[in-house]
Enzyme design. Sequence first.
Site, PDB file in Angstrom:
ATOM      1  N   LYS A  52       0.843  -1.206   0.000  1.00 29.98           N
ATOM      2  CA  LYS A  52       0.000   0.000   0.000  1.00 29.98           C
ATOM      3  C   LYS A  52       0.882   1.261   0.000  1.00 29.98           C
ATOM      4  CE  LYS A  52      -3.826  -2.450   2.164  1.00 29.98           C
ATOM      5  NZ  LYS A  52      -4.611  -2.785   3.363  1.00 29.98           N
ATOM      6  N   GLN A  96      -4.765  -1.459   9.516  1.00 36.95           N
ATOM      7  CA  GLN A  96      -4.638  -2.800   8.947  1.00 36.95           C
ATOM      8  C   GLN A  96      -5.205  -3.818   9.933  1.00 36.95           C
ATOM      9  OE1 GLN A  96      -3.644  -3.367   5.819  1.00 36.95           O
ATOM     10  NE2 GLN A  96      -3.925  -5.564   6.012  1.00 36.95           N
ATOM     11  N   ASP A 119     -11.004   2.906   3.784  1.00 33.60           N
ATOM     12  CA  ASP A 119     -11.265   1.461   3.749  1.00 33.60           C
ATOM     13  C   ASP A 119     -12.772   1.172   3.748  1.00 33.60           C
ATOM     14  OD1 ASP A 119      -9.410  -0.546   3.457  1.00 33.60           O
ATOM     15  OD2 ASP A 119      -8.700  -0.464   5.531  1.00 33.60           O
TER      16      ASP A 119
HETATM   17  N1  GUN Z   1      -7.014  -6.991   6.358  1.00 33.87           N
HETATM   18  C1  GUN Z   1      -7.366  -7.806   5.341  1.00 33.87           C
HETATM   19  N2  GUN Z   1      -7.858  -7.089   4.319  1.00 33.87           N
HETATM   20  C2  GUN Z   1      -7.828  -5.811   4.683  1.00 33.87           C
HETATM   21  C3  GUN Z   1      -8.200  -4.596   4.044  1.00 33.87           C
HETATM   22  O1  GUN Z   1      -8.693  -4.555   2.910  1.00 33.87           O
HETATM   23  N3  GUN Z   1      -8.007  -3.471   4.757  1.00 33.87           N
HETATM   24  C4  GUN Z   1      -7.485  -3.491   6.000  1.00 33.87           C
HETATM   25  N4  GUN Z   1      -7.358  -2.337   6.641  1.00 33.87           N
HETATM   26  N5  GUN Z   1      -7.131  -4.582   6.629  1.00 33.87           N
HETATM   27  C5  GUN Z   1      -7.293  -5.738   5.964  1.00 33.87           C
END
Ligand code: GUN
Length: 283
Positions: A52, A96, A119
């Site tokens: 990311k 995350q 998100d």
């Molecule tokens: N953990 C697994 N997938 C995701 C996601 O798309 N965003 C975040 N923040 N955590 C995750």
Amino acid sequence: MQILDGKKLSQKIIEHITLENIKLKEHYGITPGLAVILVGDDPASHTYVKMKAKACKEVGFYSIVHEMPESITQEKIEETIILMNQNPNIDGILVQLPLPKHINTTKILELIDPAKDVDGFHPYNFGRLMQGLDTFAPCTPLGVMELLKEYNIKPKGLDACVVGASNIVGKPMAALLLNAFATVDICHIYTKDLQSHTKRADLLVVGVGKPKLITADMVKDGAIVVDIGINRLEDGRLVGDVDFENVSKKASYITPVPGGVGPMTIAMLLQNTLKAAKKRIQD
Ligand code: GUN
């Protein structure tokens, strides 16, 4: 059978966002900023966060990763979120997941300013998504919708089946498909007869995290199959939830793993961050 190539489409979107970013800087002096909170040492989470941050750099966004030890307190994470909510250089905040067991994840997600919730996990944004209103939709299901659009696949009137009912993937996926007028089945661990649902789907979307959960006998001839699963096998290979080799012989369209939905998730995170940054113009 045609491959739904998420790698190719994500590159196209990234090129577009790079140009948009230049325009934003030129016309308004704005550089979109993303703050990521990463707690603990889960290797998969570290890999995703690195990807990311790298993607932000690629398009010219500002990004900062707040790395915290597994033993961090609820209060410390909350303090960081409050600071990011107040920081005018930060447009998007991403925590995350998963967080350690001693942390109240719901409370953390609810503390993020919904205007910075790139998100799309805040209940406010999820509620707006359910009502078909403009919002930040979660990146993975949003990426699936973009991929379908690119290949001119219209969900309207299709029988869709979503396997997996998580807040991150399955539920928002079902909401987006419903908003696009598909008829949606949502299956989960207590579904009595999974095959009876998957077999009648024109559009099958699977996000569970179980290799070969979906075998060829569970899929309708000519179905569109979208595999959101990412599983690492003992031999190191990455596979999805669908038995690609056999299901691809029956499907009209199918996503590969890797190179399908995965890269789209990152592209949508950038798209949501750009959208959040553009709100500064109206303010
Ligand atoms: N953990 C697994 N997938 C995701 C996601 O798309 N965003 C975040 N923040 N955590 C995750």
